[in-house]
Structures are given as C-alpha cells and as structure tokens.
Motif scaffolding. Structure first.
Motif, PDB file in Angstrom:
ATOM      1  N   HIS A  94      14.883 -22.409  44.345  1.00  0.00           N
ATOM      2  CA  HIS A  94      14.034 -22.552  43.234  1.00  0.00           C
ATOM      3  C   HIS A  94      15.147 -22.252  41.847  1.00  0.00           C
ATOM      4  O   HIS A  94      16.168 -21.887  42.100  1.00  0.00           O
ATOM      5  N   THR A  95      14.492 -22.839  40.958  1.00  0.00           N
ATOM      6  CA  THR A  95      15.510 -22.610  39.306  1.00  0.00           C
ATOM      7  C   THR A  95      15.310 -20.926  39.124  1.00  0.00           C
ATOM      8  O   THR A  95      14.390 -20.542  39.648  1.00  0.00           O
ATOM      9  N   LEU A  96      16.100 -20.557  38.345  1.00  0.00           N
ATOM     10  CA  LEU A  96      16.099 -19.168  37.861  1.00  0.00           C
ATOM     11  C   LEU A  96      14.726 -18.675  37.332  1.00  0.00           C
ATOM     12  O   LEU A  96      14.001 -17.917  37.619  1.00  0.00           O
TER      13      LEU A  96
END
Length: 181
Positions: A94-96
């Motif tokens: 996942h992205t941040l």
C-alpha cells in the motif's frame, strides 16, 4: 503584523508541544525558543453586516500513552508466542496514505469489536547497511509510530510491541488495546 501575548492555555499547550518533539539527531540540541508572543495578520477593513468566523478550539494531546512494559502475564504470553491476535491487518503493497487510512479503519473496527490484540503486518525492515552506508527502514514501518501517536485512538492503545516470530517477528507489531471503561 500585530503582536499579542499568548494566553496561559496557549502557552501551556505550546510548552507541551515542545516537550513532545524528538530531535532527528539527538546530539544536536538547541535551546527552546521562547513562546511569549505570536504574530497575527492585521485585520482587514471592517465590513458591516458580517459576523466573524469563530476560532477552532485547541485540541489537547492524548491523556495516555502506550506503555513500554505490560504486566507479567502479558509479557510472558508475548515472549512465548502464546498470544493470539483478535484481528490482523496487512499493510504490504500500500502507499503511505492508503496504509495510514487502513490502519485507522482497522483500529476503529478492532475497538468496536472490543478486540484486545491487533496484529499489524508492516513488513520487515531492510538490514542495516554498515561501513558508511545509511541505516534505512521501510517507509510504512518508519511512519507507523507517528501514525499511532497522532491517531484519534491513541489513548486506547495500551502498548505497541514487536510480534513473536510465529506472527511475523520484526515485520509485524502487536497493538495491545485498552478495555472500555
């Protein structure tokens, strides 16, 4: 710019903020700045018939922080791997921003279910590079501490511990949640 003095509440909040900040480089400490006055923009020319926008109240930091050590029963269960997570969430890939949102959702869901242990899989941090290289951690693993400290559920987290190897070891964390009062 018009200057005004801080109220006692504002000064107390500012001092609490100063105490909560951790330096990036612990050896490079500078003297704290005095918080006696703040600059405000000059008010625009008064217009008739308009009401001023109310100021938002200042939000106090969470009253409780996670404990470094729990009671002997919890410590023994964590060390032996006898602890069983009530819920788990995997933040790999996942992205941040997405990982942060999923973590908050998982915390809300765990608290609504009265879960005591949430397993958060962040991924193992890369090995430390020696001989002049930089020591780096994974991006999610590096941010998760900050996310938990600033979470709206921070006061409901009793402790954050590295998971037992059977649950991911260095690549996962146990969030021990407080019971409802």
């Amino acid at each position: 710019m018009v200057r005004r003095r801080l109220s006692q509440d504002e000064e107390a909040l500012w001092n609490a903020l100063i105490r909560s900040v951790r330096p990036i480089r612990p050896g490079a400490r500078s003297a704290p700045l005095p918080a006696t006055a703040i600059a405000l923009p000059e008010p625009p020319a008064a217009k008739t018939g308009l009401t001023p926008v109310p100021q938002r109240p200042l939000v106090a930091p969470p009253s409780r922080t996670p404990a470094a050590v729990l009671d002997n029963g919890w410590e023994r269960r964590i060390r032996s791997g006898a602890i069983t997570p009530d819920m788990s969430i995997d933040l790999h890939g996942h992205t941040l921003a997405m990982a942060h949102a999923r973590l908050d959702q998982a915390l809300a869901q765990a608290l609504s279910r009265d879960a005591r242990v949430l397993l958060v899989v962040t991924g193992k941090p890369p090995k430390t590079v020696r001989n002049g290289g930089e020591a780096r951690r994974g991006a999610i693993r590096g941010e998760i501490g900050h996310w938990l400290e600033t979470s709206p559920y921070a006061d409901r987290i009793a402790s954050v511990r590295v998971a037992h190897p059977r649950h991911g070891g260095d690549g996962a964390l146990y969030l021990i949640l407080r019971r409802k009062k």
